[in-house]
Design a protein around this motif. Structure first.
Motif, PDB file in Angstrom:
ATOM      1  N   ASP A  98       0.802  -1.146  -0.308  1.00 14.03           N
ATOM      2  CA  ASP A  98      -0.055   0.026   0.056  1.00 14.03           C
ATOM      3  C   ASP A  98       0.921   1.269   0.150  1.00 14.03           C
ATOM      4  O   ASP A  98       0.223   2.418  -0.122  1.00 14.03           O
ATOM      5  CB  ASP A  98      -0.985   0.208   1.255  1.00 14.03           C
ATOM      6  N   ALA A  99       2.220   1.193   0.016  1.00 13.59           N
ATOM      7  CA  ALA A  99       2.836   2.413  -0.068  1.00 13.59           C
ATOM      8  C   ALA A  99       3.034   2.994  -1.290  1.00 13.59           C
ATOM      9  O   ALA A  99       3.157   2.159  -2.543  1.00 13.59           O
ATOM     10  CB  ALA A  99       4.505   2.076   0.297  1.00 13.59           C
ATOM     11  N   GLU A 100       2.631   4.204  -1.543  1.00 13.25           N
ATOM     12  CA  GLU A 100       2.487   4.929  -2.693  1.00 13.25           C
ATOM     13  C   GLU A 100       3.445   6.289  -3.033  1.00 13.25           C
ATOM     14  O   GLU A 100       3.812   6.678  -1.715  1.00 13.25           O
ATOM     15  CB  GLU A 100       1.088   5.446  -3.014  1.00 13.25           C
ATOM     16  N   PRO A 101       4.086   6.802  -4.042  1.00 11.40           N
ATOM     17  CA  PRO A 101       4.596   7.936  -3.968  1.00 11.40           C
ATOM     18  C   PRO A 101       3.944   8.940  -3.332  1.00 11.40           C
ATOM     19  O   PRO A 101       2.720   9.230  -3.456  1.00 11.40           O
ATOM     20  CB  PRO A 101       4.699   8.005  -5.545  1.00 11.40           C
ATOM     21  N   PHE A 203      12.593   9.003   8.745  1.00  7.92           N
ATOM     22  CA  PHE A 203      11.381   9.196   8.166  1.00  7.92           C
ATOM     23  C   PHE A 203      11.780   9.521   6.727  1.00  7.92           C
ATOM     24  O   PHE A 203      12.416  10.334   6.537  1.00  7.92           O
ATOM     25  CB  PHE A 203      10.471  10.319   8.622  1.00  7.92           C
ATOM     26  N   LEU A 204      11.577   8.505   5.806  1.00  4.54           N
ATOM     27  CA  LEU A 204      12.022   8.672   4.303  1.00  4.54           C
ATOM     28  C   LEU A 204      10.758   8.916   3.363  1.00  4.54           C
ATOM     29  O   LEU A 204       9.862   8.191   3.507  1.00  4.54           O
ATOM     30  CB  LEU A 204      12.829   7.323   3.935  1.00  4.54           C
ATOM     31  N   PRO A 205      10.854   9.908   2.498  1.00  9.00           N
ATOM     32  CA  PRO A 205       9.840  10.096   1.434  1.00  9.00           C
ATOM     33  C   PRO A 205       9.933   8.903   0.422  1.00  9.00           C
ATOM     34  O   PRO A 205      10.834   8.213   0.452  1.00  9.00           O
ATOM     35  CB  PRO A 205      10.333  11.281   0.751  1.00  9.00           C
ATOM     36  N   ILE A 206       8.609   8.687   0.114  1.00  7.28           N
ATOM     37  CA  ILE A 206       8.449   7.430  -0.924  1.00  7.28           C
ATOM     38  C   ILE A 206       8.254   7.842  -2.296  1.00  7.28           C
ATOM     39  O   ILE A 206       7.542   8.704  -2.623  1.00  7.28           O
ATOM     40  CB  ILE A 206       7.208   6.426  -0.381  1.00  7.28           C
ATOM     41  N   PHE A 207       8.832   7.320  -3.146  1.00 12.89           N
ATOM     42  CA  PHE A 207       9.035   7.626  -4.781  1.00 12.89           C
ATOM     43  C   PHE A 207       8.499   6.682  -5.693  1.00 12.89           C
ATOM     44  O   PHE A 207       8.236   6.994  -6.761  1.00 12.89           O
ATOM     45  CB  PHE A 207      10.455   8.076  -5.054  1.00 12.89           C
ATOM     46  N   LYS A 241      11.346  -1.942  12.429  1.00 17.65           N
ATOM     47  CA  LYS A 241      10.037  -1.742  12.255  1.00 17.65           C
ATOM     48  C   LYS A 241       9.535  -0.627  11.072  1.00 17.65           C
ATOM     49  O   LYS A 241       9.918   0.624  11.280  1.00 17.65           O
ATOM     50  CB  LYS A 241       9.022  -1.481  13.736  1.00 17.65           C
ATOM     51  N   LEU A 242       8.837  -1.120  10.209  1.00 22.71           N
ATOM     52  CA  LEU A 242       8.454  -0.333   9.095  1.00 22.71           C
ATOM     53  C   LEU A 242       6.845   0.059   9.273  1.00 22.71           C
ATOM     54  O   LEU A 242       6.252  -0.826   9.192  1.00 22.71           O
ATOM     55  CB  LEU A 242       8.608  -1.121   7.661  1.00 22.71           C
ATOM     56  N   THR A 243       6.774   1.583   9.232  1.00 22.57           N
ATOM     57  CA  THR A 243       5.501   2.051   9.329  1.00 22.57           C
ATOM     58  C   THR A 243       4.988   2.789   8.116  1.00 22.57           C
ATOM     59  O   THR A 243       5.662   3.935   7.953  1.00 22.57           O
ATOM     60  CB  THR A 243       5.228   2.240  10.863  1.00 22.57           C
ATOM     61  N   LEU A 244       4.106   2.678   7.471  1.00 29.42           N
ATOM     62  CA  LEU A 244       3.627   3.398   6.543  1.00 29.42           C
ATOM     63  C   LEU A 244       2.878   4.673   6.997  1.00 29.42           C
ATOM     64  O   LEU A 244       1.720   4.493   7.634  1.00 29.42           O
ATOM     65  CB  LEU A 244       2.704   2.640   5.530  1.00 29.42           C
ATOM     66  N   ARG A 245       3.388   5.791   6.557  1.00 26.37           N
ATOM     67  CA  ARG A 245       2.707   7.167   7.137  1.00 26.37           C
ATOM     68  C   ARG A 245       2.299   8.139   6.224  1.00 26.37           C
ATOM     69  O   ARG A 245       2.727   8.707   5.351  1.00 26.37           O
ATOM     70  CB  ARG A 245       4.023   7.978   7.947  1.00 26.37           C
TER      71      ARG A 245
END
Length: 334
Positions: A98-101, A203-207, A241-245
């Motif tokens: 479910d991770a999206e740019p 916290f890393l931006p997702i691309f 632990k990886l959490t989608l924000r």
């Protein structure tokens, strides 16, 4: 591929994974969104992850630096997992469902520990802060006293360096087909920030879809600047632990330790890196503490400590700002 999944008995929606480093779960030299994921997880899953370092020096290493699995990687890594010319061996990528740019990936670093009783330091010709003064290559293997959590260097000198392990590389893939692992950037990557030890978050931006997070470049100890190109580089295990924000929208990495908020800046000069770290701190203070831009600028001068992260990951130098959380009477919610 080697990984195991376990469900959390307290929350069956969360799973715990074990991701070993093998020739099928690591990649060399860079990031690419074309890589087959080594593991797929849900948001808030935890992962025990194994990393190896020293791909290009394994043939010169002492026996205690080598494991059968590491040798298999060095001798049999497939061409499609050799992404670019960087020296770093990374575990991953990890695909987050479910991770999206435009989303942000929160990476909590729960535990970090060297897996071997030895690490190495290398001087590379043309690299480092003083390449003209130290032009000759040099490779040293440094014993690690894991029981007492120190490294003595030089041997028998009585100089004992505390081990403060961290992962030099924490990053996500970008739309480019390949990206070399040496310079850090807006995607994270080779940040080499020694503040990001166990107990911290980044916290890393997702691309790209799935984020495609990779981790590696274990450092047992490093000074700010990493001036001769390397730290005490070693193989490292960790629990993350990886959490989608989806509630956050950053364009650059931000860190948090037990005591500080960390903003980062990367540039071809230290001046440029400092300016970006400062602008990012002002932006953070505006968004999360309701200060005006001018008030945030003044607060940075009064209370924020700006430090050199590294000066050797050409072409990007790094500066980070440390905002003490103790100066606030209320917790910063973000």
């Amino acid at each position: 591929m080697y990984c195991q999944d376990f469900f959390n008995i307290n929350d069956p929606q969360m799973a715990h994974h074990i991701l070993k480093a093998t020739k099928d779960t690591v990649h060399l030299g860079g990031f690419s969104h074309l890589l087959t994921p080594a593991l797929t997880v849900n948001s808030s899953d935890t992962i025990e992850v194994e990393t190896y370092s020293g791909y290009y020096v394994y043939d010169k290493a002492p026996p205690e630096f080598l494991t059968p699995e590491f040798l298999d990687i060095c001798q049999n890594l497939a061409a499609e997992r050799k992404i670019a010319s960087g020296p770093h061996l990374l575990t991953g990528p990890i695909y987050v469902r479910d991770a999206e740019p435009g989303d942000v990936l929160e990476v909590k670093l729960t535990a970090i520990a060297p897996s071997l009783p030895v690490g190495f330091n290398a001087i590379r010709p043309g690299w480092g802060a003083l390449p003209e003064i130290f032009p000759q290559p040099a490779l040293r293997f440094i014993p690690l006293d894991l029981e007492n959590n120190i490294a003595e260097f030089p041997t028998n000198s009585g100089i004992k360096i505390p081990l403060k392990p961290f992962f030099g590389i924490l990053g996500v893939a970008t739309p480019e087909t390949s990206r070399i692992s040496i310079p850090p950037g807006y995607y994270g990557g080779n940040i080499d920030n020694r503040e990001l030890q166990a107990g911290s978050r980044i916290f890393l931006p997702i691309f790209v879809p799935g984020a495609l997070f990779s981790i590696g470049d274990g450092h047992a100890a490093q000074g700010d600047g990493e001036v001769n190109v390397t730290a005490i580089e070693t193989s490292m295990n960790g629990k993350i632990k990886l959490t989608l924000r989806k509630d956050l929208h950053f364009t650059t990495p931000i860190g948090e330790t037990l005591t500080d908020i960390i903003t980062m800046g990367f540039g071809e000069t230290l001046d440029a890196a400092l300016e970006l770290a400062l602008k990012n701190m002002i932006d953070f203070l505006e968004r999360f503490t309701n200060l005006s831009p001018e008030e945030a600028y003044v607060l940075c001068s009064l209370a924020v400590n700006f430090r050199i992260t590294q000066v050797v990951n050409s072409p990007q130098k790094g500066v980070h700002g440390m905002l003490p959380k103790a100066i606030f009477s209320h917790k910063i919610n973000w």
